[in-house]
Design an enzyme around this catalytic site. Structure first.
Site, PDB file in Angstrom:
ATOM      1  N   GLU A 132       0.835  -1.212   0.000  1.00 28.03           N
ATOM      2  CA  GLU A 132       0.000   0.000   0.000  1.00 28.03           C
ATOM      3  C   GLU A 132       0.869   1.262   0.000  1.00 28.03           C
ATOM      4  O   GLU A 132       0.532   2.249  -0.656  1.00 28.03           O
ATOM      5  CB  GLU A 132      -0.975  -0.045   1.180  1.00 28.03           C
ATOM      6  N   GLU A 152      -3.661  -9.874   3.482  1.00 24.90           N
ATOM      7  CA  GLU A 152      -4.474  -9.626   4.679  1.00 24.90           C
ATOM      8  C   GLU A 152      -5.579 -10.662   4.874  1.00 24.90           C
ATOM      9  O   GLU A 152      -5.933 -10.999   6.004  1.00 24.90           O
ATOM     10  CB  GLU A 152      -5.114  -8.230   4.611  1.00 24.90           C
TER      11      GLU A 152
END
Ligand code: CAA
Length: 743
Positions: A132, A152
């Site tokens: 990210e 995740e």
């Protein structure tokens, strides 16, 4: 300290300036660099997040597009020190009730908003929050071999720092969804092809990123913000978020994804939320998508599924740590491995080493058995190749690692020899004694026994210090669990060597002390005991299995034994009985013994607890008759009021109780080890975290009350419902199994 001192060059320009211990600003000419240094994996712990914020704000203040002679910055590079770029958020922090993702989100918005081109320099693992950050940069340069992904989902989460928005904008919604839904990282070749990175370097990523930035400046290129790009719903097909005409197509695209996930959505709530966030970003724009993502991330973070999966992440890593072992223990090198017995187990074990490129000497007593074993291995590899999972050349490379022989003496130059002959004490004693003679001094000798007295085998080898248990789970080339059994005299470096080797061959090792069945099968015994009593009391196999499967286990006990073979299971019971290890209860596991006597061996004979049409299990009325007759023989009353709750409690709570005993006795080091055994070896659902984690959620007091209830209801002449002292203590004084350490 570095913290408050800037390093300044002779013209008074700042070269290095530590924001804190984890983040430093550097300068190379007109390029500013943010350096992240937070060992071991640069996870985004508090200091990294605050350091990053300060650094970005400092850069914003000094930004001068194009640079100036006076020292204004023209471009930015973000890189990390050590073995990897950022491996993601700090998972340990997620339990903190005050953990707030919005600060990081805001930092990344500011980073992306810089008026200068920002280049990420990537190496190692660029995962989760790491990717990210990289996507909030304007350009990405990666060292060859870098792994990039949004894993995740494996922690029951979704990307929470903009990943659901920026990834689709970089690689298209279809591929982005796949990456986020399976969590599998990708390599640099694919990342380059998808446009996730802009360049690959074989050299130092920092140097390459600086050169890349200079090149951008030379071309007059400015920022290129991921957030400002349109989303491509299908790569190249052009149904972007502005394409109003394609709205129904877009809606269809997401509806199809949701339908495909529907069955798993209840236990993995992050899955549908990933689709929601991507769809919102696609149809309503970046900011709206981000709002959906943030809300979903916070919800998943607090959900029990994610808590369970995070606990397992750390339990798997902790399992490899051996309490009381000196940190500098010298491991024995394992360059060549021997496997005795080329049957299903031996062949599967050998495959693990061949997969890792370690040469294996495979021994059997007859040329036919050896040829058959090697042939099964080859066909296994070929099946993988046919499914596209293995290169054809790789099949040959792996087969070339395997050397068959009929002579035990050929094991003389192996560093580790694992015996995997039939589960028969006399045979194993003989093989272990022979191995004690042929193995070179210092070689490790291991047994794959699941039920026999390992210390007796160790004595037979004459080298108890070099002797260890390596209990693989069937199919040995597939199941991730390896129970490493610590004998009374196993040398510490032998234990440590085998635990380390497990990692090399892609297994998760859990150390168990010596007891009947070790950790896994010992706990399984009480589960099977109750499932068979339930059969006698009138619950059908399908009923029992459905109740257990409703927890998320892939198979209930009846289906599982039908697959494993009721003959195999019954023989274990019969041997155990002969050895005097079972209670004086004639109804104890009477069902499996009767099935065996009737030749109902399970799937392989077309009938067991079910009858089979191919591999499909079908209810068999004969089984009800058999159970009714058995119940009558043993004076057990049949009932028609056995519900799912009773099935679950009666099968699982004794299993949990046995796990608590295993802890008390010091057979397992930690509760997390038991959870790893069950999730990696028996298909216990990761979203429940394993039986010990589940027990903590239910509470010791509740479990103890239910054990007492069944003791009253069923009677307790054989102590089946006796509470473990540990559970009883936790029930009385409060506390969690998870906090138990060391007997
Ligand atoms: N947070 C906290 N600790 C972490 C961590 C993380 N993200 N990743 C690794 N660690 C720790 C491990 O617990 C281990 O600690 P110990 O040495 O004390 O046991 C150490 O770092 C080394 O890890 P491994 O033993 O796993 O090392 P490896 O080289 O085999 O693997 C890895 C490295 C591929 C990065 C692997 O650790 C991994 O997959 N980590 C998790 C990656 C991940 O899931 N990232 C997403 C996190 S969620 C997120 O990112 C959300 C967000 O920010 C908003």
């Amino acid at each position: 300290t570095m913290n408050d001192k800037a390093i300044v060059d002779e013209e008074g320009k700042r070269m290095r300036d530590a924001m804190n211990d984890s983040v430093t600003l550097e300068r190379a000419g007109r390029i500013g660099l943010i350096r992240i240094d937070h060992p071991p994996v640069n996870a985004l712990a508090g200091p990294v997040r605050t350091g990053l914020r300060t650094a970005v704000d400092r850069l914003a203040a000094e930004a001068v597009p194009g640079g100036t002679a006076a020292g204004g910055l023209a471009a930015v590079v973000v890189y990390a020190a050590g073995r990897t770029f950022v491996a993601g958020g700090d998972i340990a922090e997620f339990d903190d009730p005050d953990y707030d993702i919005t600060h990081l989100l805001d930092t990344l918005a500011r980073l992306e908003g810089l008026a200068l081109p920002v280049v990420a320099a990537l190496h190692g693992s660029v995962l989760g929050g790491g990717l990210e950050i990289a996507m909030a940069c304007h350009y990405r340069v990666a060292q060859a071999g870098t792994r990039l992904g949004q894993p995740e989902v494996r922690l029951g989460l979704l990307p929470g720092a903009g990943g659901t928005q920026r990834l689709p904008r970089l690689v298209g919604a279809g591929r982005a969804l796949e990456m986020m839904l399976d969590g599998q990282p990708i390599g640099t070749d694919e990342a380059l092809r998808l446009g996730l990175i802009d360049a690959v370097t074989d050299g130092d990523p920092r140097t390459a990123a600086l050169a890349y930035a200079e090149n951008l400046l030379a071309q007059g290129a400015g920022p290129r913000r991921s957030a400002e790009r349109p989303v491509m719903v299908t790569a190249g097909a052009g149904a972007g978020n502005e394409a109003a005409a394609a709205a129904t197509e877009v809606a269809d695209f997401f509806a199809r994804r949701r339908t495909a996930l529907a069955a798993r959505a209840a236990v993995y709530p992050a899955l549908p939320r990933i689709v929601d966030a991507v769809e919102a970003g696609c149809t309503q724009g970046f900011a709206a998508g981000l709002a959906v993502e943030t809300q979903a991330f916070q919800a998943c973070l607090r959900a029990p599924q994610s808590q369970a999966m995070r606990a397992l992440f750390f339990a798997e890593r902790e399992a490899a740590k051996l309490p009381g072992l000196p940190a500098d223990v010298a491991l024995r090198p394992i360059r060549r491995v021997g496997v005795v017995g080329a049957g299903t187990m031996g062949g599967g074990i050998a495959m693990n080493f061949a997969n890792a490129g370690i040469p294996v000497v495979l021994v059997d007593t007859s040329a036919e058995a050896l040829a058959r074993g090697l042939d099964i291995v080859r066909r296994n590899y070929q099946a993988s190749a046919a499914r596209g999972k293995l290169d054809v050349a790789e099949v040959e490379r792996r087969m070339a690692c395997l050397h068959g022989t009929l002579a035990l003496a050929d094991l003389g130059d192996c560093d580790l020899v694992i015996e995997a002959v039939f589960e028969n004490m006399a045979l194993k004693l003989q093989v272990c004694a022979q191995l004690g003679e042929v193995c070179r001094p210092g070689a490790i000798i291991a047994t794959n026994t699941s039920t026999l007295d390992m210390d007796a085998l160790a004595r037979a080898s004459g080298r108890a210090g070099d002797f260890v248990g390596m209990h693989f789970f069937s199919p040995a080339n597939v199941m991730r669990l390896l129970e490493v059994v610590r004998g009374a005299h196993t040398a510490p470096e032998v234990l440590a060597t085998v635990v380390r080797l497990a990692r090399t061959i892609g297994k998760v090792a859990v150390v168990s002390g010596v007891c009947y069945g070790f950790i896994g099968n010992r706990m399984l015994e009480s589960y099977l005991r109750e499932s068979e009593f339930l059969l006698l009391e009138g619950a059908s196999p399908a009923r029992i299995d459905a109740a257990i499967q409703s927890l998320g286990l892939p198979m209930g006990p009846c289906r599982m034994l039908d697959m494993a073979g009721l003959d195999v299971a019954a023989k274990v019971v019969i041997e155990h009985l002969k050895a005097g290890g079972l209670p004086p209860d004639p109804s104890y596991r009477a069902a499996v013994q009767r099935m065996f006597a009737l030749g109902r061996f399970g799937q392989k004979t077309g009938a067991g607890y079910y009858r089979y049409d191919g591999r499909t299990p079908l209810p068999d009325p004969e089984v009800a008759d058999i159970c009714r007759a058995l119940a009558a023989e043993h004076g057990i009353a049949q009932r028609d009021d056995i519900g799912d709750d009773e099935i679950i409690e009666r099968c699982l709570y004794p299993l949990i109780n046995e796990g608590a005993r295993i802890l008390e006795e010091g057979i397992a080091y930690r509760p997390g080890d038991i959870d790893v055994v069950w999730t990696c070896g028996y298909g216990f659902p990761d979203h429940r975290g394993g039986p010990m984690h589940m027990a903590d959620r239910l509470g010791a007091a509740h479990i103890v009350r239910r054990l007492e209830h069944y003791a009253r209801q069923r009677g307790n002449p054989h102590g089946y419902w006796d509470r473990s002292a540990l559970l009883a203590r936790l029930a009385e004084h409060g506390g969690r199994l998870a906090d138990f350490r060391g007997a």
